[in-house]
Design an enzyme around this catalytic site. Structure first.
Site, PDB file in Angstrom:
ATOM      1  N   ARG A   1     -24.488  51.941  44.688  1.00  0.00           N
ATOM      2  CA  ARG A   1     -23.073  52.191  44.441  1.00  0.00           C
ATOM      3  C   ARG A   1     -22.373  52.892  45.615  1.00  0.00           C
ATOM      4  NH1 ARG A   1     -25.543  51.589  39.721  1.00  0.00           N
ATOM      5  NH2 ARG A   1     -27.198  52.545  40.924  1.00  0.00           N
ATOM      6  N   THR A   2     -22.943  54.010  46.061  1.00  0.00           N
ATOM      7  CA  THR A   2     -22.232  54.849  47.032  1.00  0.00           C
ATOM      8  C   THR A   2     -22.073  54.131  48.371  1.00  0.00           C
ATOM      9  OG1 THR A   2     -23.287  56.706  45.921  1.00  0.00           O
ATOM     10  CG2 THR A   2     -22.170  57.177  47.996  1.00  0.00           C
TER      11      THR A   2
ATOM     12  N   LYS B   1     -39.727  56.142  64.065  1.00  0.00           N
ATOM     13  CA  LYS B   1     -40.457  56.526  65.285  1.00  0.00           C
ATOM     14  C   LYS B   1     -40.304  58.010  65.560  1.00  0.00           C
ATOM     15  CE  LYS B   1     -39.102  52.051  67.130  1.00  0.00           C
ATOM     16  NZ  LYS B   1     -38.125  51.437  68.050  1.00  0.00           N
TER      17      LYS B   1
ATOM     18  N   ARG C   1     -25.913  60.198  53.572  1.00  0.00           N
ATOM     19  CA  ARG C   1     -26.798  60.533  52.437  1.00  0.00           C
ATOM     20  C   ARG C   1     -28.145  60.907  53.030  1.00  0.00           C
ATOM     21  NH1 ARG C   1     -27.755  57.422  46.821  1.00  0.00           N
ATOM     22  NH2 ARG C   1     -25.747  58.443  46.508  1.00  0.00           N
TER      23      ARG C   1
ATOM     24  N   HIS D   1     -22.939  65.941  45.604  1.00  0.00           N
ATOM     25  CA  HIS D   1     -22.511  64.535  45.732  1.00  0.00           C
ATOM     26  C   HIS D   1     -21.004  64.536  45.424  1.00  0.00           C
ATOM     27  CE1 HIS D   1     -22.462  60.300  45.778  1.00  0.00           C
ATOM     28  NE2 HIS D   1     -23.423  60.019  44.919  1.00  0.00           N
TER      29      HIS D   1
HETATM   30  N1   CP Z   1     -24.298  57.293  41.676  1.00  0.00           N
HETATM   31  C1   CP Z   1     -24.948  57.036  42.828  1.00  0.00           C
HETATM   32  O1   CP Z   1     -24.965  57.854  43.762  1.00  0.00           O
HETATM   33  O2   CP Z   1     -25.567  55.820  42.866  1.00  0.00           O
HETATM   34  P1   CP Z   1     -26.336  55.211  44.115  1.00  0.00           P
HETATM   35  O3   CP Z   1     -27.595  56.024  44.312  1.00  0.00           O
HETATM   36  O4   CP Z   1     -26.615  53.774  43.762  1.00  0.00           O
HETATM   37  O5   CP Z   1     -25.440  55.349  45.325  1.00  0.00           O
END
Ligand code: CP
Length: 312
Positions: free
Chosen positions: A54-55, A82, A104, A134
């Site tokens: 999603r993100t 590496k 992320r 998040h």
């Molecule tokens: N909600 C969320 O962060 O989903 P993903 O891990 O698929 O990005």
């Protein structure tokens, strides 16, 4: 706002501005204006050291709908294998001209380090760091709640939200607690004692171990994914016991007030924290959350990269 690292950093005014801007972005999408010229000539780098559906896709769609160039970087298959450090990877991407870095990372604090150490000159957007935060997930959750509970305007003053499940490992829970508190909502965390973090007493929310006691008095219930990949088995009852005490199923749906909505950030463990009939019920706004994520991330990129000064 120079970076978006944590919802704890946002004032009420900044949070409402982000949500209002996201409403404006969503309106452009509804008018079939698929692409705005706002970020033409800017480059957004998606730097993902952990898996995401999603993100990552949502940030990519958001940047492209604002006409930015997008570079997608996944640690898997890169020179990270590496031994290349985050600092050197960031410097490499900077040399290609990144105006924004969406990151992320499994390490809590990695986006803060990237921003504070000046490893990139671009705006840093936290797309999930370890068990810490998040922020864009919490913003899209607040956007979704505001549409259902407040007609898409203002804050969430007085709204009652239960956040249920694996709070210990959840960056979504922490970001939501801070943002919902800033917006005036009342949050109750519901979890087994072993899945609440140390120090949760200092968070701006209530806690409960009894889901059935909480459900009749909420406007929204947000189910959290059980994070098997971060779980210590000693903290976790059996799946059957967890589902029985903390899972949302058809019986518990009926205990909710008629207007209450069900959220889940995804990905879901169907049959564990949420049953298939609860996930697919008319109360579930889970796919709306995904749709709203694009408008919220368009708003975040727009405000960070232009200061809100260029026409959207
Ligand atoms: N909600 C969320 O962060 O989903 P993903 O891990 O698929 O990005």
């Amino acid at each position: 706002m120079r970076h978006l690292l944590s919802t704890a950093d946002l004032t009420r005014e900044e949070a409402v501005e982000l949500l209002d801007t996201a409403e404006a972005m969503a309106a452009t999408q509804q008018r079939e204006i698929k692409k705005l010229p706002t970020l033409r000539g800017r480059t957004v780098v998606n730097l993902f050291y952990e898996d995401s559906t999603r993100t990552r896709i949502s940030f990519e769609a958001a940047a492209k709908r604002l006409s930015a160039d997008v570079i997608n970087f996944a640690a898997k298959g890169s020179s990270v294998s590496k031994g290349e450090s985050l600092k050197d990877t960031a410097a490499t991407l900077q040399a290609m001209g990144a105006d924004a870095v969406v990151i992320r990372h499994p390490a809590s604090g990695a986006p803060h380090r990237l921003a504070a150490a000046g490893w990139t000159r671009g705006a840093v957007l936290n797309a999930g760091d370890g068990t810490h935060e998040h922020p864009t997930q919490a913003l899209l959750d607040a956007f979704t709640l505001r549409r259902h509970l407040r007609d898409g305007a203002g804050d969430l003053a007085g709204a009652r939200v239960a956040i249920v499940g694996d709070v210990l490992h959840s960056r979504v829970a922490r970001s939501n607690v801070h943002l919902l508190d800033t917006l005036g909502a009342h949050v109750t965390l519901v979890a087994p004692p072993t899945l609440l973090p140390v120090g949760v007493e200092a968070w701006p929310c209530a806690t409960s171990f009894a889901l059935d006691d909480v459900l009749p008095d909420v406007d929204a219930v947000m189910m959290l994914r059980v994070q098997a990949e971060r779980m210590n088995a000693a903290f976790f009852p059996s799946e059957r016991e967890y589902s029985r005490r903390y899972g949302l199923d058809a019986r518990r749906l009926r205990a909710l007030p008629g207007h209450a909505v069900v959220l889940h950030p995804g990905p879901m463990n169907r049959g564990l924290e949420i049953s298939a009939d609860a996930a697919d019920s008319t109360r579930a706004v889970i796919l709306e959350q995904v749709t709203n994520g694009v408008a919220v991330r368009m708003a975040a990129l727009y405000l960070l990269l232009t200061g809100g000064e260029e026409a959207a």
